[in-house]
Design an enzyme around this catalytic site. Structure first.
Site, PDB file in Angstrom:
ATOM      1  N   ASP A  91       0.573  -1.114  -0.047  1.00 11.41           N
ATOM      2  CA  ASP A  91      -0.390  -0.019   0.199  1.00 11.41           C
ATOM      3  C   ASP A  91       0.887   1.271  -0.108  1.00 11.41           C
ATOM      4  OD1 ASP A  91       1.573  -0.661   3.064  1.00 11.41           O
ATOM      5  OD2 ASP A  91      -0.745  -0.544   3.667  1.00 11.41           O
ATOM      6  N   ASP A 108      -7.580  -2.233  13.825  1.00 16.13           N
ATOM      7  CA  ASP A 108      -9.318  -3.039  13.500  1.00 16.13           C
ATOM      8  C   ASP A 108      -9.324  -4.074  12.541  1.00 16.13           C
ATOM      9  OD1 ASP A 108      -8.548  -1.626  11.199  1.00 16.13           O
ATOM     10  OD2 ASP A 108      -9.097  -0.004  11.193  1.00 16.13           O
ATOM     11  N   HIS A 142      -7.528  -3.916   9.814  1.00 15.93           N
ATOM     12  CA  HIS A 142      -6.837  -4.504   8.771  1.00 15.93           C
ATOM     13  C   HIS A 142      -5.599  -5.060   8.610  1.00 15.93           C
ATOM     14  CE1 HIS A 142      -4.612  -0.323   9.516  1.00 15.93           C
ATOM     15  NE2 HIS A 142      -4.152  -0.627   9.154  1.00 15.93           N
ATOM     16  N   GLU A 182      -9.931  -1.967   5.503  1.00 14.51           N
ATOM     17  CA  GLU A 182     -10.700  -1.144   6.397  1.00 14.51           C
ATOM     18  C   GLU A 182     -11.583  -2.572   6.814  1.00 14.51           C
ATOM     19  OE1 GLU A 182      -9.212   0.245   8.080  1.00 14.51           O
ATOM     20  OE2 GLU A 182      -8.402   2.156   7.981  1.00 14.51           O
TER      21      GLU A 182
END
Ligand code: GLP
Length: 241
Positions: free
Chosen positions: A65, A132, A134, A139
């Site tokens: 990313d 979270d 990810h 997400e």
């Protein structure tokens, strides 16, 4: 999933290096990650290159990313992160390294990245995990069938990553370009490292929760060859492992 429990960050990095070094050979395609998690592993890869002359000239890499909008050479771009912490130190040719483009025509960048990856077979994809759940910057709620795409970062993720931008007096970018869940799942092998108590809930969801788009990493339960290295803090909520 093969789960390896270790004591702390240092042991996690050593174990990860043991797994990774099997793949560091001419012709290998490595999927790489950023964040603080892989830094210990990268330091061991650099040490090995310096001490044993391990050759990276015929290795190719694809990163997960990149932030949207950061100049390429911004200190916190993932392009810079990879060059500072690994690429420049192991002598890998620039043309063998790939990081998604977070500038210009983002849709075109995503398409080009997927087209490149469609011709490749990633031997091992390294992953960290967000608080979270990810992976990459996928997400909660990201459709599992997505390839490389542009995503909005959640408030939680921006808060978690703000520590890298504080001394620059800057805010964490609001968007990123990321390999999608489907891109990640296409790798032949996956190696995920998680350390620290702030990852405990994500790890619980990933390993013992249902496979759900709400916890992106839970998709790895369906991967045929996924190794997970977790330290005491990250594993503290596990009940059955
Ligand atoms: C970042 C990256 C992820 C990384 C995760 C955890 O936002 N996009 O690839 O795994 O968040 O980061 P850290 O390793 O610093 O905890």
């Amino acid at each position: 999933m093969k789960i390896i429990r270790v004591k702390n960050y240092e042991e996690a990095s050593e174990k990860a290096y043991e797994v990774m070094k099997e793949f560091i050979k001419p012709g290998a395609v490595l999927g790489l990650a950023t964040g603080s998690t892989p830094l210990g592993l990268y330091a061991l890869m650099v040490k090995d290159h310096e001490e044993n002359g391990t050759d990276y000239s015929q290795i190719r890499t694809f990163n997960l990313d990149e932030y949207v909008g950061l100049p390429l050479h911004h200190r916190e771009s993932y392009y810079s992160f990879m060059h500072t912490n690994l690429f420049n130190k192991v002598g890998i040719p620039e043309e063998n390294t790939h990081v998604p483009g977070g500038l210009g025509d983002l849709e075109a960048n995503c398409k080009a990245y997927d087209e490149m990856l469609a011709k490749e077979s990633v031997d091992i994809q390294l992953l960290g995990i967000g608080a979270d759940g990810h992976i990459g910057f996928n997400e909660p709620g990201t459709p599992f069938n997505l390839g490389t795409h542009v995503t909005d970062l959640t408030e939680q993720t921006r808060k978690d990553n703000q520590r890298f931008f504080n001394d620059l007096g800057e805010e964490t970018p609001t968007q990123a370009v990321t390999m999608g869940p489907a891109t990640i799942m296409a790798a032949k092998n996956v190696l995920l490292i998680a350390t620290g108590e702030n990852k405990a809930e994500a790890i619980k969801g990933m390993i013992e929760g249902p496979v759900s788009e709400e916890c992106q990493a839970s998709l790895l339960q369906n991967h045929p060859s996924c190794t997970v290295i977790i330290d005491e803090g990250a594993g503290k909520l596990l009940e059955n492992h």
